[in-house]
Design a protein around this motif. Structure first.
Motif, short mmCIF file in Angstrom:
data_model
loop_
_atom_site.label_atom_id
_atom_site.label_comp_id
_atom_site.label_asym_id
_atom_site.label_seq_id
_atom_site.Cartn_x
_atom_site.Cartn_y
_atom_site.Cartn_z
N LEU A 1 0.81 -1.18 0.13
CA LEU A 1 0.02 -0.12 0.10
C LEU A 1 0.88 1.38 -0.16
N PHE A 2 0.24 2.24 -0.71
CA PHE A 2 1.01 3.70 -0.54
C PHE A 2 0.03 4.75 -0.64
N ALA B 1 -5.50 5.27 0.71
CA ALA B 1 -4.24 4.44 0.21
C ALA B 1 -4.72 3.70 -1.28
N SER B 2 -3.58 3.45 -2.04
CA SER B 2 -3.76 2.67 -3.09
C SER B 2 -2.70 1.42 -3.14
N LEU B 3 -3.11 0.49 -3.74
CA LEU B 3 -2.41 -0.78 -3.67
C LEU B 3 -1.49 -0.85 -5.31
N VAL C 1 -4.54 0.34 -7.83
CA VAL C 1 -5.96 0.00 -7.75
C VAL C 1 -6.25 1.14 -6.43
N GLU C 2 -6.81 1.93 -6.58
CA GLU C 2 -7.20 2.85 -5.20
C GLU C 2 -8.37 2.44 -4.14
N LEU C 3 -8.13 2.38 -3.11
CA LEU C 3 -8.95 1.86 -2.03
C LEU C 3 -10.06 2.88 -1.68
#
Length: 240
Positions: A90-91, A99-101, A113-115
């Motif tokens: 995650l960043f 967060a995005s993966l 892919v954005e959470l």
């Protein structure tokens, strides 16, 4: 487990000793999600993956050559983009709180892919070159990918995934796992129905959600009902 708390929340519990709450980073315990009315019901979380609360509170659950365990971690400020080193992590973009993966980084191109609550479903995350960084357990020499399910702010290994076919199919342009009857697949330029086989991956996956490339290419005739001439994939039973 019933507990009196004020809001839906994640708790990390020290199970072995006194069932006390764990607030420190890096300490292993059992993760519970509590929700409901005034007296909330708490359920233990048993899936490998990330449980994102905010950039400073991320619960990470692993197996990695040891019993299943979860730890509280945070996302470093410098981890603000999808890079080769951040594959499978995650960043958070600088100045953002979502967060995005990082699914993959290849040819100077990130796959992310954005959470944000709208990206639900199954995705393909690639193997990080550093074995220690592979939260999802992609450790075998021939293993290259893991199927992860995304729901809201949770990214978990989909260890029970099955589409009822021998192979798993993935839209390589989004690293999104294609489900049975899916009409949203890569298409040839100018076509509304002819699949672009160069952008559809065919994988062999075990019952733990870990995948590798298919050993041989199949004929493409049953995934979404496409019946034209195809070279690689087998699409014929997709709509049965």
């Amino acid at each position: 487990m019933n507990i009196h708390i004020l809001q839906s929340v994640m708790f990390l519990i020290q199970q072995i000793q006194d069932h006390s709450l764990i607030n420190d980073t890096g300490v292993s315990g059992s993760l519970y999600y509590c929700s409901g009315g005034e007296t909330k019901i708490c359920e233990e979380q048993t899936s490998v993956g990330y449980y994102f609360v905010d950039p400073k509170t991320v619960y990470v659950c692993r197996i990695n050559n040891s019993p299943f365990q979860c730890t509280k971690e945070s996302i470093p400020d410098e981890r603000n983009a999808c890079t080769e080193d951040n594959i499978g992590k995650l960043f958070v973009k600088t100045g953002d709180s979502t967060a995005s993966l990082c699914l993959n980084y290849a040819a100077d191109t990130p796959s992310v892919v954005e959470l944000n609550g709208s990206a639900k479903g199954n995705y393909l995350v690639y193997k990080n070159s550093n074995p220690i960084e592979n939260v999802f357990g992609i450790t075998g020499s021939n293993e290259k990918y893991a199927i992860v399910g995304i729901q809201d702010k949770v990214v978990s290994l989909n260890s029970t995934y099955s589409n009822g076919l021998k192979y798993v199919y993935v839209d390589a342009t989004k690293n999104r796992v294609m489900e049975k009857g899916d009409k949203d697949f890569p298409k040839l330029t100018g076509s509304t129905s002819d699949p672009d086989e160069n952008n559809i991956m065919e994988l062999l996956c075990n019952n733990g959600g870990i995948c590798k490339d298919a050993e041989r290419e199949q004929t493409f005739s049953s995934f979404t009902g496409f019946t034209g001439a195809g070279k690689y994939l087998n699409y014929n039973k997709w709509n049965e």
